[in-house]
Design a protein around this motif. Structure first.
Motif, PDB file in Angstrom:
ATOM      1  N   THR A  19       0.835  -1.201   0.000  1.00 11.44           N
ATOM      2  CA  THR A  19       0.000   0.000   0.000  1.00 11.44           C
ATOM      3  C   THR A  19       0.866   1.246   0.000  1.00 11.44           C
ATOM      4  OG1 THR A  19      -1.523  -1.219   1.402  1.00 11.44           O
ATOM      5  CG2 THR A  19      -1.960   1.107   1.131  1.00 11.44           C
ATOM      6  N   ILE A  23       1.221   4.250  -2.818  1.00 18.42           N
ATOM      7  CA  ILE A  23       1.045   5.671  -2.508  1.00 18.42           C
ATOM      8  C   ILE A  23       2.223   6.475  -3.030  1.00 18.42           C
ATOM      9  CG2 ILE A  23       0.925   7.347  -0.623  1.00 18.42           C
ATOM     10  CD1 ILE A  23      -0.687   5.271   0.918  1.00 18.42           C
ATOM     11  N   ASP A  30       2.038  12.172  -9.687  1.00 22.78           N
ATOM     12  CA  ASP A  30       1.357  13.469  -9.569  1.00 22.78           C
ATOM     13  C   ASP A  30       2.339  14.637  -9.564  1.00 22.78           C
ATOM     14  OD1 ASP A  30      -0.887  12.071  -9.504  1.00 22.78           O
ATOM     15  OD2 ASP A  30      -1.573  12.664  -7.517  1.00 22.78           O
ATOM     16  N   GLN A  40       5.273  15.971   0.715  1.00 22.63           N
ATOM     17  CA  GLN A  40       3.924  15.419   0.816  1.00 22.63           C
ATOM     18  C   GLN A  40       3.914  14.206   1.745  1.00 22.63           C
ATOM     19  OE1 GLN A  40       1.337  16.968  -0.721  1.00 22.63           O
ATOM     20  NE2 GLN A  40       0.015  15.584   0.426  1.00 22.63           N
ATOM     21  N   MET A  44       1.763  13.737   5.184  1.00 25.82           N
ATOM     22  CA  MET A  44       0.890  12.600   5.475  1.00 25.82           C
ATOM     23  C   MET A  44       1.294  11.950   6.789  1.00 25.82           C
ATOM     24  SD  MET A  44       0.731  10.765   1.808  1.00 25.82           S
ATOM     25  CE  MET A  44      -0.848  10.223   1.275  1.00 25.82           C
ATOM     26  N   MET A  48      -0.742  11.335  10.400  1.00 27.06           N
ATOM     27  CA  MET A  48      -0.854  10.020  11.023  1.00 27.06           C
ATOM     28  C   MET A  48      -0.289  10.062  12.443  1.00 27.06           C
ATOM     29  SD  MET A  48       0.386   7.641   7.892  1.00 27.06           S
ATOM     30  CE  MET A  48       0.455   6.079   8.777  1.00 27.06           C
TER      31      MET A  48
ATOM     32  N   LEU B  12      -4.117   4.391   4.894  1.00 33.04           N
ATOM     33  CA  LEU B  12      -5.170   4.378   3.884  1.00 33.04           C
ATOM     34  C   LEU B  12      -5.987   5.654   3.923  1.00 33.04           C
ATOM     35  CD1 LEU B  12      -6.808   0.876   3.643  1.00 33.04           C
ATOM     36  CD2 LEU B  12      -5.371   2.058   2.026  1.00 33.04           C
ATOM     37  N   GLU B  14      -5.075   8.536   4.973  1.00 30.70           N
ATOM     38  CA  GLU B  14      -4.273   9.626   4.438  1.00 30.70           C
ATOM     39  C   GLU B  14      -4.255   9.586   2.921  1.00 30.70           C
ATOM     40  OE1 GLU B  14      -2.918  12.353   5.670  1.00 30.70           O
ATOM     41  OE2 GLU B  14      -4.048  11.660   7.405  1.00 30.70           O
ATOM     42  N   PHE B  15      -4.188   8.384   2.392  1.00 35.66           N
ATOM     43  CA  PHE B  15      -4.168   8.218   0.943  1.00 35.66           C
ATOM     44  C   PHE B  15      -5.474   8.726   0.341  1.00 35.66           C
ATOM     45  CE2 PHE B  15      -4.029   4.965  -2.729  1.00 35.66           C
ATOM     46  CZ  PHE B  15      -3.365   5.859  -3.539  1.00 35.66           C
ATOM     47  N   TYR B  18      -5.557  12.406   0.536  1.00 30.71           N
ATOM     48  CA  TYR B  18      -4.670  13.019  -0.448  1.00 30.71           C
ATOM     49  C   TYR B  18      -5.307  13.015  -1.829  1.00 30.71           C
ATOM     50  CZ  TYR B  18      -1.233  13.280  -4.078  1.00 30.71           C
ATOM     51  OH  TYR B  18      -0.604  13.615  -5.237  1.00 30.71           O
ATOM     52  N   SER B  22      -6.316  16.199  -3.887  1.00 28.48           N
ATOM     53  CA  SER B  22      -5.543  16.492  -5.101  1.00 28.48           C
ATOM     54  C   SER B  22      -6.462  16.623  -6.304  1.00 28.48           C
ATOM     55  CB  SER B  22      -4.493  15.418  -5.352  1.00 28.48           C
ATOM     56  OG  SER B  22      -5.093  14.265  -5.862  1.00 28.48           O
TER      57      SER B  22
END
Lengths: 173, 188
Positions: A19, A23, A30, A40, A44, A48, B12, B14-15, B18, B22
């Motif tokens: 996962t 990401i 991007d 970035q 994140m 968390m 997850l 956070e993903f 994002y 975005s």
């Protein structure tokens, strides 16, 4: 305390690793710029971290750390095993400057990963820095966490450099 | 080696955050050419969010299914594949078996999980009027949906790696329960 004996739910590391890899791939697609990706990831990690610290305290039932050395120990030997399943090592602890390096020897995040040369500037596990910064900030310990060395970039071992920005508020010493 | 489940859920979330931000906000407002690509229509935004998240899930689902079936003998029937998905695969990812599995025996399965892990820690502010707290309104369903695109992709990817090319849709009206509809493309 029964609370501290409660086991945290575990999953196989490859689910998490894949996962995370996905990401990072999405971020690289991007943003063209690897610096931006590093930022970035840090961001994140920060969001968390500010949530994870609650869970950390709930599961370990840890008391207040008496000094920065204690804090370092708690991160390396309590937090890392709890969340990522392996202990980190502490190196170059500097009592005066309040800084140390975390050495990650068995990081599950970098399993299956190879960095192509064009992403040399990328700190693949930069999310860990964000997590550490975020969770310590919730405990009113303002630190700077930075990736210094990374196995994926050809260094011998991965190292996260952590330094205290200011003296913590009274009570935490 | 294992990691904690919570760090995965947080990652997850956070993903999802994002991707949603975005898509709905231009990433660099200073760059003009970026603003031209910017999608204004909320329907399109939703589609792109869905595509991004479910594709990510698809990739991972495929790899995981390959990994977890490498020591097994080949599946003979579609039923075996679905059984593997609902028991072993589900347990590895979501920590429990599915609660209910229905099929029309013509390539459609409905999988129901009453306590779906990605939704377990989700909650909405209690508005004081609605006594049944977790009955969701339209807007909230939209939000919950975002967190389900990724698991949908996971299931689709796993099934495709095991030999069922399928569409996976999900419905949720009462968190943390949700219902996946798997429709095999071959049967149609």
């Amino acid at each position: 305390m029964s609370r501290s004996q409660k086991k945290i739910d575990k999953i196989n590391f490859e689910i998490f690793t894949l996962t995370y890899g996905e990401i990072v791939t999405t971020l690289l697609k991007d943003y063209e710029d690897v610096e931006e990706v590093n930022n970035q990831l840090d961001k994140m990690g920060y969001s968390m971290g500010i949530r994870m610290v609650d869970e950390f305290l709930a599961f370990t039932g840890l008391n207040k750390c008496s000094d920065f050395r204690d804090t370092a120990d708690a991160i390396a030997n309590k937090a890392f095993p709890l969340f990522l399943g392996f202990p980190a090592g502490i190196q170059n602890f500097d009592e005066k400057k309040k800084e140390f390096s975390l050495v990650l020897d068995q990081n599950p995040l970098i399993e299956f990963v190879e960095l192509p040369p064009k992403y040399k500037g990328l700190f693949y596990c930069n999310i860990l820095c964000g997590i550490i910064r975020g969770s310590l900030e919730m405990l009113q310990i303002d630190v700077e966490a930075k990736y210094k060395k990374c196995v994926l970039r050809g260094d011998e071992r991965s190292e996260i450099f952590i330094s205290l920005k200011q003296d913590p508020k009274k009570g935490d010493k | 080696m294992s990691v904690s489940e919570s760090i995965w859920s947080l990652l997850l979330n956070e993903f999802v955050n994002y991707v949603v931000s975005s898509v709905s906000e231009p990433s660099e407002p200073t760059k003009e050419e970026n603003n031209e690509d910017f999608i204004n229509d909320p329907e399109d935004q939703k589609k792109i969010t869905k595509a991004k998240l479910s594709n990510a899930g698809y990739q991972i689902g495929q790899k995981l299914a390959d990994r977890y079936t490498k020591d097994r003998s080949r599946f003979r029937e579609q039923v075996d594949i679905i059984r593997f998905l609902c028991k072993d695969f589900w347990t590895l990812l979501f920590g429990k078996n599915v609660d209910n599995l229905k099929t029309n025996h013509r390539g459609m399965w409905i999988i129901r999980d009453e306590n779906f892990r990605p939704l377990r820690n989700l909650s909405f502010p209690f508005d004081g009027k609605n006594l049944k707290k977790f009955d969701l309104n339209e807007n909230q369903i939209q939000i919950v949906q975002r967190f389900l695109y990724f698991p949908c992709g996971l299931i689709r990817g796993a099934l495709s790696a095991l030999g069922i090319d399928a569409d996976v849709d999900v419905h949720c009206s009462l968190i943390p329960a949700c219902e996946f509809t798997v429709i095999s493309k071959e049967s149609n």
